[in-house]
Write a protein that holds these residues in place. Structure first.
Motif, PDB file in Angstrom:
ATOM      1  N   GLY A 152       0.823  -1.209   0.000  1.00 23.67           N
ATOM      2  CA  GLY A 152       0.000   0.000   0.000  1.00 23.67           C
ATOM      3  C   GLY A 152       0.852   1.251   0.000  1.00 23.67           C
ATOM      4  O   GLY A 152       1.912   1.312   0.589  1.00 23.67           O
ATOM      5  N   GLY A 153       0.421   2.245  -0.699  1.00 19.59           N
ATOM      6  CA  GLY A 153       1.117   3.537  -0.690  1.00 19.59           C
ATOM      7  C   GLY A 153       2.423   3.563  -1.447  1.00 19.59           C
ATOM      8  O   GLY A 153       3.183   4.520  -1.328  1.00 19.59           O
ATOM      9  N   VAL A 154       2.702   2.526  -2.245  1.00 19.43           N
ATOM     10  CA  VAL A 154       3.944   2.496  -3.017  1.00 19.43           C
ATOM     11  C   VAL A 154       3.922   3.645  -4.023  1.00 19.43           C
ATOM     12  O   VAL A 154       2.955   3.833  -4.750  1.00 19.43           O
ATOM     13  CB  VAL A 154       4.111   1.134  -3.745  1.00 19.43           C
ATOM     14  N   GLY A 155       4.981   4.440  -4.033  1.00 15.57           N
ATOM     15  CA  GLY A 155       5.087   5.564  -4.957  1.00 15.57           C
ATOM     16  C   GLY A 155       4.312   6.793  -4.518  1.00 15.57           C
ATOM     17  O   GLY A 155       4.212   7.764  -5.270  1.00 15.57           O
ATOM     18  N   LYS A 156       3.764   6.773  -3.322  1.00 17.52           N
ATOM     19  CA  LYS A 156       3.003   7.915  -2.805  1.00 17.52           C
ATOM     20  C   LYS A 156       3.703   8.445  -1.570  1.00 17.52           C
ATOM     21  O   LYS A 156       4.536   7.772  -0.982  1.00 17.52           O
ATOM     22  CB  LYS A 156       1.572   7.499  -2.479  1.00 17.52           C
ATOM     23  N   GLU A 157       3.353   9.664  -1.179  1.00 17.11           N
ATOM     24  CA  GLU A 157       3.976  10.259   0.003  1.00 17.11           C
ATOM     25  C   GLU A 157       2.924  10.881   0.908  1.00 17.11           C
ATOM     26  O   GLU A 157       1.832  11.218   0.464  1.00 17.11           O
ATOM     27  CB  GLU A 157       4.982  11.333  -0.430  1.00 17.11           C
ATOM     28  N   GLY A 158       3.290  11.053   2.162  1.00 18.08           N
ATOM     29  CA  GLY A 158       2.466  11.759   3.144  1.00 18.08           C
ATOM     30  C   GLY A 158       1.103  11.131   3.343  1.00 18.08           C
ATOM     31  O   GLY A 158       0.958   9.908   3.358  1.00 18.08           O
ATOM     32  N   PRO A 159       0.079  11.992   3.498  1.00 18.57           N
ATOM     33  CA  PRO A 159      -1.275  11.490   3.764  1.00 18.57           C
ATOM     34  C   PRO A 159      -1.798  10.554   2.671  1.00 18.57           C
ATOM     35  O   PRO A 159      -2.522   9.616   2.942  1.00 18.57           O
ATOM     36  CB  PRO A 159      -2.135  12.753   3.832  1.00 18.57           C
ATOM     37  N   GLU A 160      -1.398  10.809   1.426  1.00 16.11           N
ATOM     38  CA  GLU A 160      -1.840   9.946   0.330  1.00 16.11           C
ATOM     39  C   GLU A 160      -1.314   8.516   0.523  1.00 16.11           C
ATOM     40  O   GLU A 160      -2.028   7.539   0.315  1.00 16.11           O
ATOM     41  CB  GLU A 160      -1.362  10.512  -1.006  1.00 16.11           C
ATOM     42  N   GLY A 163      -3.242   6.912   3.455  1.00 12.74           N
ATOM     43  CA  GLY A 163      -4.582   6.508   3.031  1.00 12.74           C
ATOM     44  C   GLY A 163      -4.548   5.249   2.190  1.00 12.74           C
ATOM     45  O   GLY A 163      -5.354   4.338   2.375  1.00 12.74           O
ATOM     46  N   ALA A 164      -3.599   5.190   1.253  1.00 12.89           N
ATOM     47  CA  ALA A 164      -3.472   4.006   0.397  1.00 12.89           C
ATOM     48  C   ALA A 164      -3.109   2.774   1.218  1.00 12.89           C
ATOM     49  O   ALA A 164      -3.596   1.678   0.954  1.00 12.89           O
ATOM     50  CB  ALA A 164      -2.436   4.249  -0.693  1.00 12.89           C
ATOM     51  N   THR A 165      -2.271   2.949   2.227  1.00 12.15           N
ATOM     52  CA  THR A 165      -1.890   1.834   3.090  1.00 12.15           C
ATOM     53  C   THR A 165      -3.109   1.351   3.886  1.00 12.15           C
ATOM     54  O   THR A 165      -3.328   0.147   4.026  1.00 12.15           O
ATOM     55  CB  THR A 165      -0.749   2.245   4.034  1.00 12.15           C
ATOM     56  N   GLY A 166      -3.914   2.287   4.385  1.00 10.26           N
ATOM     57  CA  GLY A 166      -5.132   1.923   5.121  1.00 10.26           C
ATOM     58  C   GLY A 166      -6.121   1.168   4.250  1.00 10.26           C
ATOM     59  O   GLY A 166      -6.692   0.154   4.667  1.00 10.26           O
ATOM     60  N   VAL A 167      -6.301   1.641   3.028  1.00  9.08           N
ATOM     61  CA  VAL A 167      -7.214   0.965   2.098  1.00  9.08           C
ATOM     62  C   VAL A 167      -6.685  -0.436   1.784  1.00  9.08           C
ATOM     63  O   VAL A 167      -7.448  -1.406   1.762  1.00  9.08           O
ATOM     64  CB  VAL A 167      -7.397   1.797   0.807  1.00  9.08           C
ATOM     65  N   GLU A 168      -5.383  -0.543   1.562  1.00  8.30           N
ATOM     66  CA  GLU A 168      -4.771  -1.847   1.264  1.00  8.30           C
ATOM     67  C   GLU A 168      -5.018  -2.821   2.422  1.00  8.30           C
ATOM     68  O   GLU A 168      -5.323  -3.992   2.209  1.00  8.30           O
ATOM     69  CB  GLU A 168      -3.271  -1.684   1.024  1.00  8.30           C
ATOM     70  N   PHE A 169      -4.896  -2.339   3.666  1.00  9.03           N
ATOM     71  CA  PHE A 169      -5.144  -3.197   4.830  1.00  9.03           C
ATOM     72  C   PHE A 169      -6.587  -3.687   4.834  1.00  9.03           C
ATOM     73  O   PHE A 169      -6.855  -4.882   5.014  1.00  9.03           O
ATOM     74  CB  PHE A 169      -4.838  -2.459   6.133  1.00  9.03           C
ATOM     75  N   ILE A 170      -7.532  -2.779   4.636  1.00  9.82           N
ATOM     76  CA  ILE A 170      -8.954  -3.146   4.680  1.00  9.82           C
ATOM     77  C   ILE A 170      -9.281  -4.168   3.594  1.00  9.82           C
ATOM     78  O   ILE A 170      -9.951  -5.174   3.846  1.00  9.82           O
ATOM     79  CB  ILE A 170      -9.839  -1.883   4.561  1.00  9.82           C
TER      80      ILE A 170
END
Length: 195
Positions: A152-160, A163-170
């Motif tokens: 999750g959140g690969v290639g993204k930074e900060g809050p984005e 958020g991507a990591t949280g969505v990936e977990f869910i």
């Protein structure tokens, strides 16, 4: 007390409000066909979550009701399960335990050549987590956390990225939940209808 313990051990404990609500819907024959073993499935999930830090919430509820023996047992289960969660995270980080894998189709296909979703590795063989029943829940949760950080959140930074990591977990943990035997019936039915 022993009767309550036995009922819980054989996965026949009465469920909470969500389980009762779904059981009301199961009075419809079509819903009952789609969810044939819902009581057992909900008991597996409930027992499994008691084997995580969430079990401390149940322990406190029991203590407040005055069920001190059951509260002590619930605390012990939560401690044991928390250790299993930590061990599961270490196994996932060591590539010995998997969640659902990457969300990206191309990455998931490449990953699937050497991994099996929601499984643990013994030698070269991947064994599905659902075979562990409630004990598999802390491991499924640990794998979902590990893979959310990894994919999750690969290639993204900060809050984005957060958020991507949280969505990936869910998504990952949801796929583990669907892999449990009772929900596989619903997932398979959905796939047939979707196609």
């Amino acid at each position: 007390r022993s009767s309550k313990t036995a009922t819980r051990a054989v996965l026949q404990e009465e469920g909470g409000n969500i389980t009762k609500g779904i059981n009301q819907m199961r009075l419809d024959p079509g819903v009952k066909t789609a969810l044939p073993f819902f009581n057992t499935l909900s008991a597996i999930v409930r027992l499994g979550h008691d084997l995580t830090p969430l079990g401390f919430i149940r322990a406190e509820q029991l203590r407040r009701r005055g069920d001190l023996v059951e509260a002590a047992q619930a605390r012990g289960e939560a401690v044991l399960g928390s250790g299993m969660l930590a061990a599961g995270y270490a196994l996932a980080e060591g590539d010995l335990l998997t969640g659902a894998g990457p969300s990206n189709d191309a990455d998931r296909r490449a990953w699937g050549e050497t991994h099996a979703p929601n499984s643990f590795r013994i030698g070269e063989k991947w064994v599905p987590l659902y075979l562990l029943g409630p004990i598999g829940v802390p491991f499924g949760l640990a794998a979902a956390i590990s893979e959310a950080h990894r994919f999750g959140g690969v290639g993204k930074e900060g809050p984005e990225a957060a958020g991507a990591t949280g969505v990936e977990f869910i998504v990952n943990y949801g796929k583990y939940f669907i892999s449990l035997s009772g929900m596989r019936t619903v997932a398979d039915l959905y796939e047939v209808v979707k196609d």
